[in-house]
Design an enzyme around this catalytic site. Structure first.
Site, short mmCIF file in Angstrom:
data_model
loop_
_atom_site.label_atom_id
_atom_site.label_comp_id
_atom_site.label_asym_id
_atom_site.label_seq_id
_atom_site.Cartn_x
_atom_site.Cartn_y
_atom_site.Cartn_z
N LYS A 1 -49.82 12.86 18.46
CA LYS A 1 -50.18 13.35 19.81
C LYS A 1 -49.30 14.54 20.21
O LYS A 1 -49.80 15.56 20.66
CB LYS A 1 -49.98 12.23 20.87
CG LYS A 1 -50.83 11.01 20.64
CD LYS A 1 -50.64 9.98 21.76
CE LYS A 1 -49.25 9.40 21.86
NZ LYS A 1 -48.82 8.62 20.69
N ARG B 1 -51.75 4.81 29.58
CA ARG B 1 -51.54 3.85 28.49
C ARG B 1 -52.03 2.46 28.84
O ARG B 1 -51.83 1.53 28.06
CB ARG B 1 -50.07 3.71 28.18
CG ARG B 1 -49.55 4.92 27.49
CD ARG B 1 -48.27 4.56 26.82
NE ARG B 1 -47.59 5.78 26.55
CZ ARG B 1 -47.01 6.07 25.41
NH1 ARG B 1 -46.98 5.19 24.46
NH2 ARG B 1 -46.43 7.22 25.24
N ARG C 1 -39.48 11.05 11.44
CA ARG C 1 -39.53 12.10 12.46
C ARG C 1 -38.13 12.56 12.87
O ARG C 1 -37.22 11.77 12.99
CB ARG C 1 -40.26 11.60 13.71
CG ARG C 1 -40.11 12.59 14.89
CD ARG C 1 -40.98 12.25 16.06
NE ARG C 1 -40.89 10.86 16.41
CZ ARG C 1 -41.84 10.21 17.07
NH1 ARG C 1 -42.95 10.84 17.42
NH2 ARG C 1 -41.70 8.95 17.36
N ARG D 1 -35.06 9.64 17.44
CA ARG D 1 -35.19 8.92 18.71
C ARG D 1 -34.67 7.48 18.61
O ARG D 1 -34.85 6.85 17.58
CB ARG D 1 -36.66 8.92 19.16
CG ARG D 1 -37.03 10.18 19.91
CD ARG D 1 -38.50 10.36 20.14
NE ARG D 1 -39.26 9.17 20.47
CZ ARG D 1 -40.57 9.16 20.65
NH1 ARG D 1 -41.26 10.28 20.53
NH2 ARG D 1 -41.20 8.04 20.93
N ARG E 1 -43.74 -1.29 19.48
CA ARG E 1 -44.54 -0.24 20.14
C ARG E 1 -45.99 -0.29 19.68
O ARG E 1 -46.91 -0.07 20.47
CB ARG E 1 -43.94 1.14 19.84
CG ARG E 1 -42.69 1.42 20.67
CD ARG E 1 -41.84 2.52 20.07
NE ARG E 1 -42.52 3.80 19.94
CZ ARG E 1 -42.10 4.80 19.17
NH1 ARG E 1 -40.99 4.65 18.46
NH2 ARG E 1 -42.77 5.91 19.11
#
Ligand code: AP5
Ligand code: MG
Length: 210
Positions: free
Chosen positions: A9, A84, A118, A151, A162
Site C-alpha cells: 500500500k 480498517r 522492509r 519498524r 497484524r
C-alpha cells in the site's frame, strides 16, 4: 488503498501520489509521527501498534481530520491504511467522498517475507526491502541519505497478529466497497513496476471517464 500488512500500500500510494499530484495520507505514518513526538496520544497509540491491534477509531479519526484539513488535500488525497473497519468506513463518509478503493491482494507467506525485509527511512519515509528493493548503500536512504530502520511492529510475532487483525476487522470492507461499486482488486504478486503500471492504467482510465 486497502490490503493486508506488507501488500505494498505504502509503496504504491507514494507512486500514485507523485504521478497524479495528490497527497498520500498513511494513518500508520500519522500514528508513528505521534509516537515519535512523545505526545499522550502517541504513547497510547504505541501500545496498540506494538500489539498488532487497531488503534481506537476516535483517535485515528482525530489525526485524519487534522491532516485532511490542510490545503494540499483540497482537490483530493490518497488514503493508505484507512479505513480498517466498518466504523471507520462510516466515519470517512461523513468527511470525504470516496471515489475508488484499490485492494491489493497477496498470499500470507509473501506478506511475511516482504514485511520482515522492509527498511524505512527515518527522515523521509521512503520504503525499501533488503532483497526486493535494496538501497544503493546498505542502511542509507537513496533519496535523502537518511538512516534506514526496521519498524518496531515488524517482528514476526507482531506481524502474525497484524494479519489476524486484518482478516477479522478489515476484510469485511472488501464486500462493503464491492457492493458500493467502488472496489478495484489487483494482485500484489508482481514487481513494483508491474503493479505501478497496472495502477497507472486503472486511475488514468477513471480520470478519462471523468
Ligand atoms: P500501517 O503502517 O498502515 O501498516 P500495515 O497496514 O500493516 O501495512 P504496512 O505499512 O506494513 O505495509 P504496506 O502495505 O504499506 O507495504 P509496503 O509498501 O511498506 O499500520 C501500522 C499500525 O498502525 C497498525 O497495525 C495499527 O496498529 C495502526 N493503524 C494504522 N492505521 C490505522 C487505522 N486506520 N485504524 C487503526 N489503527 C491503525 O511494502 C512492504 C515491503 O514490501 C517493503 O519492504 C517494500 O519495499 C516491499 N514491496 C512492496 N511492493 C513490492 C513488490 N511488488 N515486490 C517486492 N517487494 C515489494
Ligand atoms: Mg504502509
Amino acid at each position: 488503498m486497502l490490503g493486508p500488512p506488507g501488500s505494498g500500500k505504502g509503496t504504491q500510494a507514494k507512486f500514485i501520489a507523485k504521478k497524479f499530484g495528490l497527497p498520500q495520507i498513511s494513518t500508520g505514518d500519522l500514528l508513528r509521527a505521534a509516537v515519535k513526538s512523545g505526545s499522550e496520544l502517541g504513547q497510547l497509540a504505541q501500545e496498540y501498534i506494538d500489539a498488532g491491534n487497531l488503534v481506537p477509531d476516535q483517535l485515528v479519526l482525530k489525526l485524519l481530520k487534522i491532516r485532511i484539513s490542510k490545503r494540499d488535500c483540497n482537490t483530493g488525497f490518497i488514503l493508505d491504511g484507512y479505513p480498517r473497519n466498518l466504523q471507520q468506513a462510516k466515519d470517512l463518509e461523513k468527511i470525504a467522498n470516496v471515489t475508488l478503493v484499490i485492494l491489493i491482494e497477496l498470499n500470507q507467506s509473501t506478506l511475511v517475507r516482504r514485511i520482515t525485509g522492509r527498511r524505512t527511512c527515518k527522515k523521509c519515509g521512503a520504503i525499501f526491502h533488503v532483497d526486493f528493493n535494496p538501497p544503493n548503500i546498505q542502511g542509507i536512504c537513496d533519496i535523502c541519505s537518511g538512516e534506514l530502520y526496521q519498524r518496531t511492529d515488524d517482528k514476526e510475532e507482531t506481524v502474525i497478529k497484524r494479519l489476524e487483525t486484518y482478516k477479522r476487522q478489515t476484510e469485511p470492507l472488501i464486500e462493503y466497497y464491492r457492493d458500493l461499486g467502488l472496489l478495484e482488486p489487483i494482485s500484489g504478486d508482481g514487481t513494483i513496476e508491474e503493479i505501478q503500471g497496472e495502477l497507472d492504467h486503472i486511475i488514468s482510465s477513471r480520470i478519462e471517464k471523468g
